[in-house]
Design a protein around this motif. Structure first.
Motif, PDB file in Angstrom:
ATOM      1  N   LEU A  24      48.398  13.200  -9.105  1.00  0.00           N
ATOM      2  CA  LEU A  24      48.630  11.783  -9.363  1.00  0.00           C
ATOM      3  C   LEU A  24      49.456  11.147  -8.255  1.00  0.00           C
ATOM      4  O   LEU A  24      49.186  10.022  -7.836  1.00  0.00           O
ATOM      5  CB  LEU A  24      49.331  11.617 -10.717  1.00  0.00           C
ATOM      6  N   THR A  25      50.447  11.885  -7.770  1.00  0.00           N
ATOM      7  CA  THR A  25      51.253  11.359  -6.668  1.00  0.00           C
ATOM      8  C   THR A  25      50.408  11.177  -5.418  1.00  0.00           C
ATOM      9  O   THR A  25      50.503  10.143  -4.728  1.00  0.00           O
ATOM     10  CB  THR A  25      52.425  12.305  -6.381  1.00  0.00           C
ATOM     11  N   SER A  26      49.564  12.143  -5.119  1.00  0.00           N
ATOM     12  CA  SER A  26      48.693  12.036  -3.945  1.00  0.00           C
ATOM     13  C   SER A  26      47.732  10.869  -4.081  1.00  0.00           C
ATOM     14  O   SER A  26      47.480  10.128  -3.110  1.00  0.00           O
ATOM     15  CB  SER A  26      47.917  13.345  -3.751  1.00  0.00           C
ATOM     16  N   PHE A  27      47.199  10.679  -5.271  1.00  0.00           N
ATOM     17  CA  PHE A  27      46.262   9.577  -5.483  1.00  0.00           C
ATOM     18  C   PHE A  27      46.934   8.226  -5.268  1.00  0.00           C
ATOM     19  O   PHE A  27      46.375   7.331  -4.634  1.00  0.00           O
ATOM     20  CB  PHE A  27      45.678   9.670  -6.893  1.00  0.00           C
ATOM     21  N   HIS A  28      48.160   8.079  -5.780  1.00  0.00           N
ATOM     22  CA  HIS A  28      48.849   6.798  -5.613  1.00  0.00           C
ATOM     23  C   HIS A  28      49.331   6.605  -4.181  1.00  0.00           C
ATOM     24  O   HIS A  28      49.454   5.452  -3.723  1.00  0.00           O
ATOM     25  CB  HIS A  28      50.008   6.701  -6.602  1.00  0.00           C
ATOM     26  N   LEU A  29      49.621   7.684  -3.468  1.00  0.00           N
ATOM     27  CA  LEU A  29      49.904   7.533  -2.041  1.00  0.00           C
ATOM     28  C   LEU A  29      48.683   6.995  -1.309  1.00  0.00           C
ATOM     29  O   LEU A  29      48.813   6.158  -0.395  1.00  0.00           O
ATOM     30  CB  LEU A  29      50.341   8.880  -1.458  1.00  0.00           C
ATOM     31  N   TYR A  30      47.504   7.454  -1.694  1.00  0.00           N
ATOM     32  CA  TYR A  30      46.270   6.918  -1.117  1.00  0.00           C
ATOM     33  C   TYR A  30      46.093   5.442  -1.470  1.00  0.00           C
ATOM     34  O   TYR A  30      45.714   4.623  -0.613  1.00  0.00           O
ATOM     35  CB  TYR A  30      45.082   7.735  -1.606  1.00  0.00           C
ATOM     36  N   LEU A  31      46.377   5.097  -2.723  1.00  0.00           N
ATOM     37  CA  LEU A  31      46.238   3.695  -3.124  1.00  0.00           C
ATOM     38  C   LEU A  31      47.212   2.796  -2.355  1.00  0.00           C
ATOM     39  O   LEU A  31      46.851   1.692  -1.932  1.00  0.00           O
ATOM     40  CB  LEU A  31      46.478   3.556  -4.632  1.00  0.00           C
ATOM     41  N   ILE A  32      48.438   3.270  -2.177  1.00  0.00           N
ATOM     42  CA  ILE A  32      49.424   2.461  -1.443  1.00  0.00           C
ATOM     43  C   ILE A  32      49.022   2.326   0.014  1.00  0.00           C
ATOM     44  O   ILE A  32      49.136   1.248   0.610  1.00  0.00           O
ATOM     45  CB  ILE A  32      50.818   3.099  -1.573  1.00  0.00           C
ATOM     46  N   SER A  33      48.532   3.409   0.613  1.00  0.00           N
ATOM     47  CA  SER A  33      48.155   3.348   2.025  1.00  0.00           C
ATOM     48  C   SER A  33      46.984   2.415   2.270  1.00  0.00           C
ATOM     49  O   SER A  33      46.846   1.861   3.365  1.00  0.00           O
ATOM     50  CB  SER A  33      47.810   4.753   2.529  1.00  0.00           C
ATOM     51  N   THR A  34      46.135   2.206   1.265  1.00  0.00           N
ATOM     52  CA  THR A  34      44.999   1.286   1.403  1.00  0.00           C
ATOM     53  C   THR A  34      45.223  -0.035   0.672  1.00  0.00           C
ATOM     54  O   THR A  34      44.311  -0.877   0.653  1.00  0.00           O
ATOM     55  CB  THR A  34      43.728   1.948   0.850  1.00  0.00           C
ATOM     56  N   ASN A  35      46.408  -0.208   0.069  1.00  0.00           N
ATOM     57  CA  ASN A  35      46.746  -1.448  -0.636  1.00  0.00           C
ATOM     58  C   ASN A  35      45.720  -1.761  -1.722  1.00  0.00           C
ATOM     59  O   ASN A  35      45.140  -2.847  -1.785  1.00  0.00           O
ATOM     60  CB  ASN A  35      46.867  -2.625   0.328  1.00  0.00           C
ATOM     61  N   GLN A  36      45.506  -0.786  -2.594  1.00  0.00           N
ATOM     62  CA  GLN A  36      44.611  -0.965  -3.724  1.00  0.00           C
ATOM     63  C   GLN A  36      45.358  -0.682  -5.019  1.00  0.00           C
ATOM     64  O   GLN A  36      46.400  -0.019  -5.026  1.00  0.00           O
ATOM     65  CB  GLN A  36      43.413   0.004  -3.644  1.00  0.00           C
ATOM     66  N   THR A  37      44.795  -1.172  -6.097  1.00  0.00           N
ATOM     67  CA  THR A  37      45.244  -0.788  -7.425  1.00  0.00           C
ATOM     68  C   THR A  37      44.262   0.233  -8.000  1.00  0.00           C
ATOM     69  O   THR A  37      43.148   0.405  -7.492  1.00  0.00           O
ATOM     70  CB  THR A  37      45.334  -2.000  -8.358  1.00  0.00           C
ATOM     71  N   THR A  38      44.665   0.906  -9.056  1.00  0.00           N
ATOM     72  CA  THR A  38      43.773   1.883  -9.681  1.00  0.00           C
ATOM     73  C   THR A  38      42.516   1.213 -10.218  1.00  0.00           C
ATOM     74  O   THR A  38      41.397   1.736 -10.079  1.00  0.00           O
ATOM     75  CB  THR A  38      44.514   2.603 -10.817  1.00  0.00           C
ATOM     76  N   TYR A  39      42.680   0.035 -10.775  1.00  0.00           N
ATOM     77  CA  TYR A  39      41.526  -0.697 -11.306  1.00  0.00           C
ATOM     78  C   TYR A  39      40.568  -1.082 -10.185  1.00  0.00           C
ATOM     79  O   TYR A  39      39.344  -0.944 -10.326  1.00  0.00           O
ATOM     80  CB  TYR A  39      42.022  -1.943 -12.043  1.00  0.00           C
ATOM     81  N   GLU A  40      41.120  -1.576  -9.086  1.00  0.00           N
ATOM     82  CA  GLU A  40      40.256  -1.961  -7.963  1.00  0.00           C
ATOM     83  C   GLU A  40      39.536  -0.757  -7.378  1.00  0.00           C
ATOM     84  O   GLU A  40      38.371  -0.856  -6.970  1.00  0.00           O
ATOM     85  CB  GLU A  40      41.093  -2.640  -6.885  1.00  0.00           C
ATOM     86  N   ASN A  41      40.199   0.380  -7.347  1.00  0.00           N
ATOM     87  CA  ASN A  41      39.580   1.568  -6.779  1.00  0.00           C
ATOM     88  C   ASN A  41      38.390   2.033  -7.609  1.00  0.00           C
ATOM     89  O   ASN A  41      37.350   2.413  -7.064  1.00  0.00           O
ATOM     90  CB  ASN A  41      40.617   2.683  -6.657  1.00  0.00           C
ATOM     91  N   PHE A  42      38.505   1.979  -8.928  1.00  0.00           N
ATOM     92  CA  PHE A  42      37.407   2.407  -9.789  1.00  0.00           C
ATOM     93  C   PHE A  42      36.372   1.309 -10.018  1.00  0.00           C
ATOM     94  O   PHE A  42      35.214   1.602 -10.290  1.00  0.00           O
ATOM     95  CB  PHE A  42      37.959   2.875 -11.145  1.00  0.00           C
ATOM     96  N   ARG A  43      36.801   0.049  -9.892  1.00  0.00           N
ATOM     97  CA  ARG A  43      35.888  -1.051 -10.200  1.00  0.00           C
ATOM     98  C   ARG A  43      35.111  -1.524  -8.986  1.00  0.00           C
ATOM     99  O   ARG A  43      33.900  -1.762  -9.049  1.00  0.00           O
ATOM    100  CB  ARG A  43      36.698  -2.221 -10.785  1.00  0.00           C
ATOM    101  N   TYR A  44      35.784  -1.671  -7.859  1.00  0.00           N
ATOM    102  CA  TYR A  44      35.143  -2.271  -6.693  1.00  0.00           C
ATOM    103  C   TYR A  44      34.821  -1.270  -5.592  1.00  0.00           C
ATOM    104  O   TYR A  44      34.029  -1.572  -4.708  1.00  0.00           O
ATOM    105  CB  TYR A  44      36.036  -3.381  -6.116  1.00  0.00           C
TER     106      TYR A  44
END
Length: 396
Positions: free
Chosen positions: A237-257
């Motif tokens: 989970l920490t690695s996933f959120h580090l990826y989200l922060i590095s790409t400036n995404q939210t979890t919803y945006e990552n799965f939705r768009y």
């Protein structure tokens, strides 16, 4: 009076002669604390040792009580007991080294009772640094040169200890002592680290590091066994959120768009993305949750004016009806009975009094009164009057 004074002076001299001599630790001018009759010497911050001991003992206790039994259960062997035994023996050894580090004389240079005489200073003194009578040390230079392995080294004069410090010696402001080969004052052991305890300090630090590695290694082995048994991973989970922060995404945006580097309009680059997410100022709330709520009576009045009557909750209706039932007095019930009787009579004769003109007819009035009577629990009496009316009609 003079005899008494002379007697007291003589007695004072006798007491001074008979009194046992004071020990060095009792007349010590430094800030050290002594225990067991001067056998143990600590720094003034010796209480920090309690925290240091707790930081060493508490993790080992949890390791021996929680991790080691789990290791024995996983491997079906005595490895848990051996691991706990080694950890506890190693901990006892570290605590002994800690005591030797913190309770020994670190190399304190004895103070002088008076400053050295100027004639004792050789020609190696630096005359330009002459203090000129500073703090009573008349004629003593601030520094002097000494030879160390053929190299000239400057040493300073300590006005507190009234001596020229030996090479590599420094005055500790916490313990208020000059310490040979002064390394530092360690708050974790509550003592200066110098010439006489540096070896013990190094052994303490290195042994504590080995204990940490030992405990961590067995904890990691136990953790890997748990992960393999339950088919789970840690840190995903920490690695996933580090990826989200590095790409400036939210979890919803990552799965939705399913943004990528080109289509993500919020991607500012890795550095700016981390700064935007983690280091940007928190915006103020758009709600004032402590503000007073406006009264809803105005809304209720406006709805009435528009012809929309708001139905109150059932609970409030029941409470109001209960209050009405309690408020009806005996004489009101008698008037109600009389009104019902007159309405029945009007309905039977088919006539209406003049004051009912333009209002409801007899049948409509009787139905309204019947509903009202049922509301107040008077249905039984109303039915009896109906039976009487039917019998009268049948007789007629």
């Amino acid at each position: 009076m003079q005899g008494k004074a002379q007697l007291s002076d003589s007695n004072r001299r006798i007491m001074e002669l008979d009194a046992p001599p004071r020990r060095v630790y009792q007349a010590w001018k430094g800030s050290n604390l002594f225990f067991l009759g001067g056998r143990l010497i600590f720094g003034p911050d010796v209480r920090s040792l309690v925290l240091t001991v707790c930081l060493i003992i508490v993790p080992v206790i949890f390791f021996a009580a929680a991790v080691c039994p789990q290791l024995g259960h996983e491997f079906h062997s005595q490895i848990g007991g051996w691991a706990a035994s080694v950890a506890m023996i190693f901990t006892a050894y570290i605590l002994a080294i800690l005591l030797l580090t913190s309770s020994r004389d670190p190399g304190i240079v004895p103070r002088n009772s008076h400053p050295p005489e100027p004639e004792d200073i050789d020609g190696s003194s630096n005359l330009p640094d002459w203090p000129g009578g500073q703090q009573g040390s008349t004629g003593l230079p601030l520094t002097r040169d000494v030879l160390v392995n053929g190299v000239s080294v400057k040493v300073k004069y300590c006005h507190t200890c009234m001596l020229y410090r030996p090479p590599r010696c420094s005055h500790c402001s916490i313990c208020n002592n000059c310490v040979e080969r002064f390394d530092h004052h360690c708050p974790w052991v509550g003592q200066c680290i110098g010439k006489r305890n540096y070896q013990f300090f190094f052994v303490f630090v290195s042994s504590t590091t080995l204990l940490c590695i030992y405990v961590f290694a067995f904890c990691w082995v136990n953790l890997r066994r748990i992960m393999d048994t339950h088919q789970c991973k840690i840190g995903g989970l920490t690695s996933f959120h580090l990826y989200l922060i590095s790409t400036n995404q939210t979890t919803y945006e990552n799965f939705r768009y399913h943004y990528d580097w080109r289509t993500n309009p919020y991607n500012l680059g890795v550095g700016r993305n981390f700064a935007d997410v983690l280091f940007s100022s928190v915006p103020s709330s758009k709600h004032n949750f402590r503000a007073k709520v406006k009264d809803d009576s105005s809304a209720f009045t406006s709805s009435l004016s528009m012809g929309r009557v708001l139905s109150p909750p059932k609970m409030s209706v029941d409470l109001e009806m209960g209050m009405k039932r309690q408020a009806v007095a005996a004489e009101d019930l008698e008037d109600l009975h009389s009104q019902i009787g007159s309405a029945m009579g009007l309905e039977r004769c088919g006539t209406e009094p003049p004051h009912f003109v333009g209002r409801k007819g007899c049948s409509e009035m009787s139905s309204d009164i019947e509903a009202f009577a049922e509301e107040f629990g008077m249905e039984r009496g109303f039915n009896e009057r109906k039976k009487i009316e039917r019998r009268t009609n049948d007789d007629s």
